[in-house]
Write an enzyme that holds these catalytic residues in place. Structure first.
Site, PDB file in Angstrom:
ATOM      1  N   GLY A  89      10.165  -3.396   0.900  1.00  0.00           N
ATOM      2  CA  GLY A  89       9.389  -4.222   0.089  1.00  0.00           C
ATOM      3  C   GLY A  89       9.318  -4.391  -1.140  1.00  0.00           C
ATOM      4  N   LYS A  90       9.182  -3.170  -1.927  1.00  0.00           N
ATOM      5  CA  LYS A  90       9.085  -2.904  -3.253  1.00  0.00           C
ATOM      6  C   LYS A  90      10.585  -3.360  -4.006  1.00  0.00           C
ATOM      7  CE  LYS A  90       6.894   0.326  -5.431  1.00  0.00           C
ATOM      8  NZ  LYS A  90       6.355   1.655  -5.921  1.00  0.00           N
ATOM      9  N   LYS A 131      -3.037 -13.642  -8.417  1.00  0.00           N
ATOM     10  CA  LYS A 131      -3.161 -12.401  -8.726  1.00  0.00           C
ATOM     11  C   LYS A 131      -1.956 -11.805  -9.741  1.00  0.00           C
ATOM     12  CE  LYS A 131      -2.578  -7.608  -6.917  1.00  0.00           C
ATOM     13  NZ  LYS A 131      -2.162  -6.886  -5.587  1.00  0.00           N
ATOM     14  N   HIS A 147      12.734   3.774  -2.038  1.00  0.00           N
ATOM     15  CA  HIS A 147      13.465   3.852  -0.559  1.00  0.00           C
ATOM     16  C   HIS A 147      12.448   2.664   0.118  1.00  0.00           C
ATOM     17  CE1 HIS A 147      15.160   7.166  -2.098  1.00  0.00           C
ATOM     18  NE2 HIS A 147      15.731   7.635  -0.696  1.00  0.00           N
ATOM     19  N   ASN A 148      11.317   1.993  -0.476  1.00  0.00           N
ATOM     20  CA  ASN A 148      10.704   0.972   0.147  1.00  0.00           C
ATOM     21  C   ASN A 148      11.412  -0.402  -0.096  1.00  0.00           C
ATOM     22  OD1 ASN A 148       8.554  -1.030   0.214  1.00  0.00           O
ATOM     23  ND2 ASN A 148       7.115   0.549   0.243  1.00  0.00           N
ATOM     24  N   ASP A 165       5.570   3.402 -11.547  1.00  0.00           N
ATOM     25  CA  ASP A 165       4.623   4.129 -11.336  1.00  0.00           C
ATOM     26  C   ASP A 165       3.185   3.707 -11.435  1.00  0.00           C
ATOM     27  OD1 ASP A 165       3.862   6.677  -9.537  1.00  0.00           O
ATOM     28  OD2 ASP A 165       3.023   7.405 -11.329  1.00  0.00           O
ATOM     29  N   SER A 166       2.092   3.443 -10.644  1.00  0.00           N
ATOM     30  CA  SER A 166       1.041   2.433 -10.855  1.00  0.00           C
ATOM     31  C   SER A 166      -0.075   3.425 -10.036  1.00  0.00           C
ATOM     32  CB  SER A 166       1.181   1.355 -10.446  1.00  0.00           C
ATOM     33  OG  SER A 166       1.338   1.084  -8.833  1.00  0.00           O
ATOM     34  N   ASP A 198      -7.195  -3.024  -4.042  1.00  0.00           N
ATOM     35  CA  ASP A 198      -7.585  -4.456  -4.346  1.00  0.00           C
ATOM     36  C   ASP A 198      -8.813  -4.923  -3.917  1.00  0.00           C
ATOM     37  OD1 ASP A 198      -5.157  -4.458  -5.580  1.00  0.00           O
ATOM     38  OD2 ASP A 198      -4.074  -5.816  -4.428  1.00  0.00           O
ATOM     39  N   PHE A 217      -3.857  -5.334  -1.096  1.00  0.00           N
ATOM     40  CA  PHE A 217      -3.365  -4.073  -0.513  1.00  0.00           C
ATOM     41  C   PHE A 217      -4.082  -2.869  -1.559  1.00  0.00           C
ATOM     42  CE2 PHE A 217      -0.095  -5.109  -3.164  1.00  0.00           C
ATOM     43  CZ  PHE A 217       0.093  -4.182  -3.976  1.00  0.00           C
TER      44      PHE A 217
END
Length: 209
Positions: free
Chosen positions: A18-19, A189, A15-16, A75-76, A169, A166
């Site tokens: 940005g992702k 990165k 639901h993000n 998932d991370s 990091d 973020f």
């Protein structure tokens, strides 16, 4: 090779916005038309898994079953060897403020401080080895699924350094480098990150390159 994606719609189980944008950009050269679970009005399933694989599969399967389309979920998180793999699947939870810690939301500096406090409590000679994990789960409405796991090894540093990342990091120094993820330019990165590793495996399996 697992079952391959076509060039049609692919639900990104998030639901993000940005992702969705990030994942859609990564997959853009390969043809899928990425849409988010949020844009389809799909509910977010409870992430009750004990591992990254379990949680990513929960999200991917729920989105595939509800939409009737193939779905991709990730998932991370960060695992610290000296803390028996914690925070692991609870990486984001460690950043959630409790009622006595201010306004609701995530405080990543607080989360980094929790990890550092636990390490310092174990003594000055405690090893600081850690790794970021990213698991991508791809599921189809008929129940078939496949999983791709990425990893970036490194060590924790303190105090936090850098402003370009973020989450954790600013305290993560990737293997072979002397700067944190938050001190690396985003392009650099992303080339060595756990997410890049997982996506490279997905692309190689699904699109042959």
């Amino acid at each position: 090779m697992s079952r391959a994606l076509g060039g049609g719609k692919l639900v990104i189980a998030t639901h993000n916005a940005g992702k969705l944008k990030e994942i859609a950009k990564l997959l853009e050269p390969y043809g899928p038309d990425c849409i988010s679970a949020g844009s389809l009005g799909l509910p977010e399933p409870p992430e009750t898994g004990k591992t990254f694989v379990e949680n990513s599969l929960i999200k991917a399967r729920a989105a595939a079953e509800a939409s009737g389309l193939p779905a991709l979920a990730d998932d991370s998180g960060l695992s610290v060897a000296a803390l028996d793999g914690r925070p692991g699947v609870y990486t984001a939870d460690w950043a959630e403020r409790q009622w006595f810690e201010g306004e609701p939301g995530r405080d990543w500096y607080m989360a980094m401080g929790k990890v550092e406090g636990l390490l310092q409590g174990k003594g000055p000679d405690t090893a600081r080895d850690c790794w970021f994990s990213c698991v991508l789960a791809l599921a189809w409405p008929d129940g078939e699924h496949t999983v791709y796991e990425g990893r970036a090894n490194g060590k924790l540093t303190w105090p936090p350094r850098g402003t370009m990342g973020f989450g954790y990091d600013p305290v993560f120094v990737p293997e072979g480098r002397d700067v944190t993820f938050a001190e690396l330019e985003p392009v650099e990165k992303h080339a060595i990150s756990h997410r890049a590793d997982a996506f490279a495996k997905l692309v190689a399996d699904q699109f042959g390159g």
